[in-house]
Design an enzyme around this catalytic site. Structure first.
Site, PDB file in Angstrom:
ATOM      1  N   GLU A  38       0.872  -1.168   0.000  1.00 57.81           N
ATOM      2  CA  GLU A  38       0.000   0.000   0.000  1.00 57.81           C
ATOM      3  C   GLU A  38       0.916   1.227   0.000  1.00 57.81           C
ATOM      4  OE1 GLU A  38      -2.305   0.827   3.513  1.00 57.81           O
ATOM      5  OE2 GLU A  38      -3.653   2.172   2.431  1.00 57.81           O
ATOM      6  N   ARG A 272       5.742 -13.320   8.955  1.00 58.88           N
ATOM      7  CA  ARG A 272       6.418 -12.080   8.609  1.00 58.88           C
ATOM      8  C   ARG A 272       7.771 -12.032   9.291  1.00 58.88           C
ATOM      9  NH1 ARG A 272       2.474  -8.035   9.828  1.00 58.88           N
ATOM     10  NH2 ARG A 272       3.863  -6.693   8.643  1.00 58.88           N
ATOM     11  N   LYS A 282       4.525   0.331  10.205  1.00 60.02           N
ATOM     12  CA  LYS A 282       4.596   1.524   9.356  1.00 60.02           C
ATOM     13  C   LYS A 282       4.054   2.748  10.079  1.00 60.02           C
ATOM     14  CE  LYS A 282       3.254  -0.071   5.015  1.00 60.02           C
ATOM     15  NZ  LYS A 282       2.713   0.143   3.657  1.00 60.02           N
TER      16      LYS A 282
END
Length: 576
Positions: A38, A272, A282
């Site tokens: 994104e 992850r 983020k």
RNA sequence: UGGGGUGUGGUGUAAUUGGCAACACGACAGUUUCUGGUUCUGUUAUUAGGGGUUCGAUUCCCUUCACCCCAGCCA
């Protein structure tokens, strides 16, 4: 495997899965993946794992991996992030036109997604709900608790269609209504309790501008985007595990309606990347930037790719690290030292050796010769550029009767096992001469103690080049920089941005573990003259100290990429 | 609390159909070295706990425990 390092590539359950698919003829042997960031922030080390998983898997099976921006939320996204992501991806080694074609955008599919949403409405599989969001959330129920159906759930198709079209037309305010999939309010998977497909947003989208008033959610956009592009293996991280039911449900509805082939893309989740002393949220990274805790997204302490680049991490070492740690479904946290070991291994092969004194202490050679004019002689000595690579050759450096050494390299009163310069001891100055300490000068440090201000030595003219004709040995070879020839630079030393292994573990707030002294900027460092010509962005080894990256923008600013392994530091640590 | 996922050294990843627990990082002890770097060698685990099947279990079965994810109109 890589030539810089023969550590093997780890196993990868996704690879095994693709092999199995190929054997069974699934997807007719075709392999297509995608990397779907994104554009709401910068790429970081966690993304590096996802990137290598996606791109390398496709490469291994002669498949395709696209870069697709998952740009379904206009509120947080920005074109500047798109550019930064493309740039960082290229630096990591995945380039437009070589590794992937044009970047793709979920926003390119908005019209198709809209048409499919109308189709679901017509089939009675979606409805407009105008309840407030907290009520919808409440009605979703809880773990083990039943959900409550919305009073609008059985709204007639025509009315749904009308409302949805007016949503699109911009007749309603943000948050006033949503389109929901009609699935099952009692489903044991919360994601299936009539999830939201569309919400109203007045904000301007970085690509579609104000063409749209409604935006698809991740779940409604993602699987369909995969299908449109022909993705076979949709790889994502573990937290999307519970979304897989929904991913499949949407695809099945469209396949049943004849809109998509029945051979659907398949979502597979893997763990992850987590690293000790590292935070990769983020949102919180953005907070560090906005609150000025760091200089920016590309601060050399940031785990962003742009930060690591400024820090001097070779892109290859990041890729090798990702290949090595493998792909599994186990929640784990890799030690940052493992990543650093890949950085050191590669830099050891590549980085030219140079001499730099970070905390200078003056040394005077009391028996140094003078020339006819009465000036100290200057001798040029030859130094090896990289003992790991003979092809890098040698260079000359000036040596004269005054030079700098590290403050750490002299002790008036040496501790046990101290090999460096100390009164009465002879050491080698790399490539130059043997010198013996004959004395030192001090001054009052103002705290009742004394500071060494200057060290006096004599040199042995017979040892020019660094070898004694009589074969005698010294315990230490030290780096040095001629005082008359030194160039000055600023050098930034870094500690971990977060001193806790798991940031936030103790208090629940990662910012409590932020190390206020994670950067120490040294000014007036003394470098050998050759270093004035270091290209911007290049990484060299300051001998005995570590690897240092020349800042990409500011000349004569160096960042410590990573220190050398330091046995002496370990000895001191053990003694407390 | 319902559902889903995961447990192998200090850390991460391995181990054909059940057959000597391997590789790497780190640490430690040596070796090499004109970098206390590099190199090379050695040491560092009975696989979350408990049962069971078996000549033999990290692997199969039962059970207990721990950790992670899911109730955004974020992704």
């Amino acid at each position: 495997m890589s030539d810089a390092d023969d550590r093997p590539t780890a196993a990868n359950f996704v690879r095994d899965l693709v092999h199995a698919d190929n054997e069974q003829g699934t997807f007719a042997g075709r392999v297509q993946t995608r990397f779907p960031p994104e554009p709401n922030g910068y790429l970081h080390i966690g993304h590096a794992k996802a990137i290598t998983v996606d791109f390398e898997l496709a490469k291994e099976f002669n498949g395709v991996c696209n870069l697709r921006f998952d740009d379904t939320n206009p509120d947080t996204e920005d074109a500047s992030y798109v550019d930064a992501i493309i740039e960082d991806l290229a630096w990591l080694g995945y380039r437009q036109g070589e590794d992937y074609a044009e970047p793709l955008y979920a926003s390119d599919y908005f019209e198709q997604l809209y048409l499919w949403a109308e189709l679901l409405i017509e089939q009675g599989k979606a409805y407009v709900d105008e309840q407030p969001s907290d009520l919808i959330s409440e009605q979703r129920g809880g773990y083990g608790n039943p959900g409550i159906e919305s009073p609008h759930r059985d709204r007639p198709v025509a009315e749904n269609l009308d409302l949805f079209r007016r949503m699109r037309a911009g007749e309603f305010d943000d948050n006033s209504m949503v389109l929901r999939a009609k699935i099952d309010m009692q489903h044991e998977n919360m994601q299936m309790r009539d999830p939201i497909m569309y919400r109203i947003r007045a904000g301007r989208h970085h690509r579609t501008g104000d063409a749209w008033k409604i935006y698809p959610t991740y779940d409604w956009a993602h699987g369909q985007s995969d299908a449109i592009e022909g993705v076979t293996h949709s790889l994502c991280t573990l937290e999307f595990d519970s979304h897989r039911d929904l991913y499949d449900w949407y695809l099945t509805q469209l396949a049943d309606a004849g809109e998509l082939p029945h051979e659907q893309p398949r979502q597979t989740e893997f763990a992850r990347l987590a690293l000790t002393h590292t935070m990769t949220s983020k949102r919180k990274l953005l907070q560090l930037v906005e609150e000025g805790k760091v200089d920016g997204w590309d601060d050399a302490r940031m785990p962003t790719l742009s930060g690591l680049r400024r820090r001097g991490y070779p892109a290859e070492s990041i890729r090798e690290f990702c290949a090595f740690i493998g792909v599994s479904r186990t929640n784990s946290r890799n030690e940052i030292e493992l990543l650093e070991s890949f950085v050191r291994t590669r830099l050891n092969k590549l980085a030219l050796r140079r001499m730099a004194v970070l905390r200078p202490l003056e040394v005077v050679v009391t028996n140094w010769p003078t020339d006819e004019a009465g000036e100290p002689e200057v001798h040029q000595v030859e130094l090896v550029n990289n003992p790991e690579n003979e092809a890098d050759g040698t260079r000359m450096a000036p040596f004269s009767g005054r030079f700098w050494i590290e403050q750490d390299d002299f002790r008036a009163d040496p501790p046990p096992k101290y090999f460096r310069l100390t009164p009465g001891r002879e050491v080698r100055l790399r490539g130059a001469y043997f010198v013996t300490c004959t004395g030192f000068e001090t001054e009052d440090d103002g705290n009742g103690g004394e500071t060494v201000t200057r060290v006096l030595v004599t040199y042995d003219p017979e040892t020019r080049g660094g070898n004694a004709p009589d074969g005698r040995k010294v315990k230490s070879t030290m780096h040095w920089v001629s005082a008359a020839h030194a160039v000055e630079a600023d050098v930034a030393l870094y500690e971990r941005l977060f001193d806790a292994e798991v940031p936030g573990e103790a208090t629940g707030d990662v910012f409590d573990d932020l190390d206020a002294h994670s950067r120490e900027l040294l000014t007036g460092c003394k470098l050998e003259p050759e270093l004035a010509d270091t290209p911007l962005g290049a990484v060299v080894q300051f001998e005995r100290l570590g690897y240092f990256a020349h800042d990409p923008d500011q000349p004569m600013l160096f960042h410590r990429t990573v220190g050398l392994r330091d046995e002496w530091a370990n000895i001191q640590k053990r003694k407390g």
